[in-house]
Enzyme design. Structure first.
Site, short mmCIF file in Angstrom:
data_model
loop_
_atom_site.label_atom_id
_atom_site.label_comp_id
_atom_site.label_asym_id
_atom_site.label_seq_id
_atom_site.Cartn_x
_atom_site.Cartn_y
_atom_site.Cartn_z
N THR A 172 57.36 2.91 -10.63
CA THR A 172 57.00 2.62 -9.24
C THR A 172 58.28 2.36 -8.45
OG1 THR A 172 54.86 1.66 -9.83
CG2 THR A 172 55.76 1.05 -7.70
N PHE A 174 60.00 0.72 -5.20
CA PHE A 174 59.82 -0.37 -4.24
C PHE A 174 60.90 -0.30 -3.18
CE2 PHE A 174 57.84 -1.84 -8.11
CZ PHE A 174 56.75 -2.58 -7.71
#
Length: 277
Positions: A172, A174
């Site tokens: 992921t 960010f």
């Protein structure tokens, strides 16, 4: 300085893990929504916000691209976090006793092989860390949670199996948001520039706007479109490019972009995370 970083989710969420990994010396502030995390920075309750923008398996995070342009905040860093999924259970419970596993639907879908192999039924929860908390509170020895190892530490659960995800490259991305921009050159892996824009209502406007990046040798790593203002005709574009706005090629490309757009908003200039490559 509050030395505090805000994130959306409960303690033990993967966003919490991202905060701990990237800013280990900062206190973390869990927030109920992305808007709450943004407001915590705007109000001064936190210095930074850690916001997920995309996942390598499931694509972009809904709502974030809409929130960033109007947030009043600036991107000062990016962070890539590997999503390692663990099977968490009450202390002392063996794997053979687990009948059900609870988590966010995305994580359940990423562990199909392991769950099928052990004949464990999937139970949908609101989120990963919340599922771990609920398993700890319920006290059911047949129920487990799929979550981060950090969630297991926080809620007193044992790790029965580590890194059980089907795909080994789930990450992921960010973005770290701050009240003040930082356009200084920093880091050892080059700079990134992120902006949003709307094209003018002329034929081939997007094609012409993008031409400047190609002719000036600027690598655009992301270009996404989304509707604004509830209109099918008003489209906003979100873009990431490699480079700093003062680089000669980037400067020329942005000047050309400005000619074919009705609005360009710079969201941030920040160092590329080495895990990007």
């Amino acid at each position: 300085m509050t030395k505090r970083i805000a994130f959306q989710g409960e303690p033990g969420a993967y966003s919490h893990q991202a905060c701990r990994d990237t800013y280990p010396d900062m206190d973390t502030l869990p927030c109920r929504t992305f808007e709450d995390a943004i407001e915590a920075v705007r109000s001064g309750e936190a210095d930074l916000a850690m916001l997920p923008v995309e996942n390598s398996t499931f694509g972009r995070v809904a709502d974030i691209h809409h929130l960033l342009p109007d947030s009043g905040l600036h991107i000062i860093a990016e962070a890539f976090v590997r999503v390692h999924i663990n099977l968490l259970a009450l202390p002392g419970v063996p794997l053979e006793q687990i009948k059900r596993a609870k988590s966010h639907t995305m994580l359940l879908g990423q562990c199909r092989q392991f769950l099928a192999q052990h004949d464990i039924q999937r139970v949908t929860g609101a989120d990963t860390a919340g599922s771990a908390r609920e398993v700890a509170q319920a006290g059911d020895p047949e129920m487990a949670a799929l979550a981060s190892e950090l969630a297991g530490e926080i809620y007193g659960l044992d790790v029965l199996a580590r890194e059980i995800e089907d795909e080994g490259n789930n990450s992921t991305r960010f973005l770290v948001m701050s009240r003040e921009p930082d356009h200084s050159r920093r880091g050892d892996d080059g700079m990134m520039t992120t902006f949003v824009f709307q094209v003018r209502n002329i034929p081939a406007a997007l094609y012409k706007a993008m031409g400047g990046f190609a002719t000036n040798g600027v690598n655009m790593t992301k270009l996404e479109s989304y509707m604004v203002g509830g209109s099918f005709t008003a489209t906003q574009f979100y873009a990431d490019i490699e480079g700093h706005p003062e680089d000669p090629g980037v400067k020329l490309a942005l000047e050309e972009l400005d000619y074919f757009t009705s609005d360009v908003t710079l969201l941030g200039v920040y160092p590329a995370d080495p895990r990007r490559h």
